[in-house]
Design a protein around this motif. Structure first.
Motif, PDB file in Angstrom:
ATOM      1  N   PHE A  76      40.641  22.395 -49.688  1.00 45.27           N
ATOM      2  CA  PHE A  76      40.056  21.432 -50.623  1.00 45.27           C
ATOM      3  C   PHE A  76      39.208  20.395 -49.893  1.00 45.27           C
ATOM      4  N   GLU A  77      39.639  19.980 -48.711  1.00 44.34           N
ATOM      5  CA  GLU A  77      38.851  19.033 -47.924  1.00 44.34           C
ATOM      6  C   GLU A  77      37.513  19.651 -47.511  1.00 44.34           C
ATOM      7  N   THR A  78      37.565  20.927 -47.140  1.00 44.10           N
ATOM      8  CA  THR A  78      36.350  21.628 -46.713  1.00 44.10           C
ATOM      9  C   THR A  78      35.354  21.754 -47.848  1.00 44.10           C
ATOM     10  N   THR A  79      35.832  22.105 -49.036  1.00 42.34           N
ATOM     11  CA  THR A  79      34.923  22.279 -50.175  1.00 42.34           C
ATOM     12  C   THR A  79      34.366  20.954 -50.680  1.00 42.34           C
ATOM     13  N   LYS A  80      34.997  19.851 -50.309  1.00 41.69           N
ATOM     14  CA  LYS A  80      34.469  18.529 -50.655  1.00 41.69           C
ATOM     15  C   LYS A  80      33.393  18.095 -49.670  1.00 41.69           C
ATOM     16  N   GLU A  83      28.592  21.469 -49.054  1.00 42.18           N
ATOM     17  CA  GLU A  83      28.007  21.886 -50.330  1.00 42.18           C
ATOM     18  C   GLU A  83      28.201  23.373 -50.569  1.00 42.18           C
ATOM     19  N   ASN A  84      28.066  24.171 -49.501  1.00 38.18           N
ATOM     20  CA  ASN A  84      28.182  25.621 -49.611  1.00 38.18           C
ATOM     21  C   ASN A  84      29.316  26.126 -48.713  1.00 38.18           C
ATOM     22  N   VAL A  85      30.228  26.884 -49.291  1.00 40.96           N
ATOM     23  CA  VAL A  85      31.381  27.383 -48.540  1.00 40.96           C
ATOM     24  C   VAL A  85      31.624  28.853 -48.871  1.00 40.96           C
ATOM     25  N   VAL A  86      31.848  29.657 -47.823  1.00 39.86           N
ATOM     26  CA  VAL A  86      32.295  31.036 -47.981  1.00 39.86           C
ATOM     27  C   VAL A  86      33.669  31.115 -47.331  1.00 39.86           C
TER      28      VAL A  86
END
Length: 218
Positions: A76-80, A83-86
């Protein structure tokens, strides 16, 4: 007028339109004065500076490398932050997950604008339930904190373990979580005997149900 003559007439008309557009663009460029050129240079310089600042921000957030997330909180921290996450949901014992790792390692270095990461599905029970992940490997594609698409198994990649990195890049690009410069309507050339079907992109509305059991085989 026969069909060939009609086609030829349409081609001539289309060519004339293109030539007119080019002439207008050339005339516009030739009419620019020094102030106009300075303004264009300033705009380009500002855009370059903004891009460089973004690159520094991406690097500080761990972009440019394929990393492992420790737990669901870090997801969740990473997706915050990005902007773009795989994010690759995997299990150690699944060979196909290791195949995905190999390709994502390459793409992480190529697409610094996107955060590439993975998380062990066994350590993320809440996430796997919330996202209805039933098949491994599954790639969760996130944009602006919202799940935009999934790549489940290898179905979208030609249904083979021998898909290319370029094919996976194209499939991720269709969800706009990387800056893809190729033709999104045409998958890159695959290895002989491998066919990649182009499916209409789906809009994610909550979790997905009805997938097969959690497995790395079809």
């Amino acid at each position: 007028m026969n069909a060939n003559a009609l086609v030829e007439k349409q081609l001539v008309a289309a060519t004339q339109i293109i030539e007119q557009q080019l002439d207008a663009e050339i005339e516009k460029l030739e009419s620019l004065d020094a102030d106009d050129l300075d303004a264009i240079r300033r705009e380009r310089l500002a855009a370059m500076k903004e891009r460089q600042q973004k690159k520094q921000e991406w690097i500080s957030n761990g972009h440019g490398e394929y990393s492992e997330l420790c737990d669901e909180k870090e997801f969740f921290e990473t997706t915050k932050k990005s902007e773009n996450v795989v994010c690759h949901f995997y299990r150690d014992q699944f060979i196909r997950c290791k195949i995905v790792d190999k390709h994502l390692n390459v793409l992480a270095r190529k697409h610094i604008e996107t955060k590439f990461c993975k998380i062990n599905a066994e350590k993320a029970p809440f996430l796997t339930e919330r996202l209805s992940i039933r098949v491994l490997p599954t790639l969760c594609l996130v944009k602006n904190g919202k799940t935009k698409d999934y790549i489940v198994g290898f179905t979208d990649l030609g249904n083979t373990d021998e898909f290319t990195t370029e094919t996976l890049e194209w499939r991720i690009g269709r969800s706009a979580v990387i800056e893809y410069t190729g033709d999104l309507l045409c998958p890159p050339a695959s290895k002989p005997g491998i066919k990649v079907d182009i499916k209409k992109k789906k809009t994610i509305r909550g979790g997905r149900r009805g997938d097969s059991d959690d497995s790395d085989s079809d």
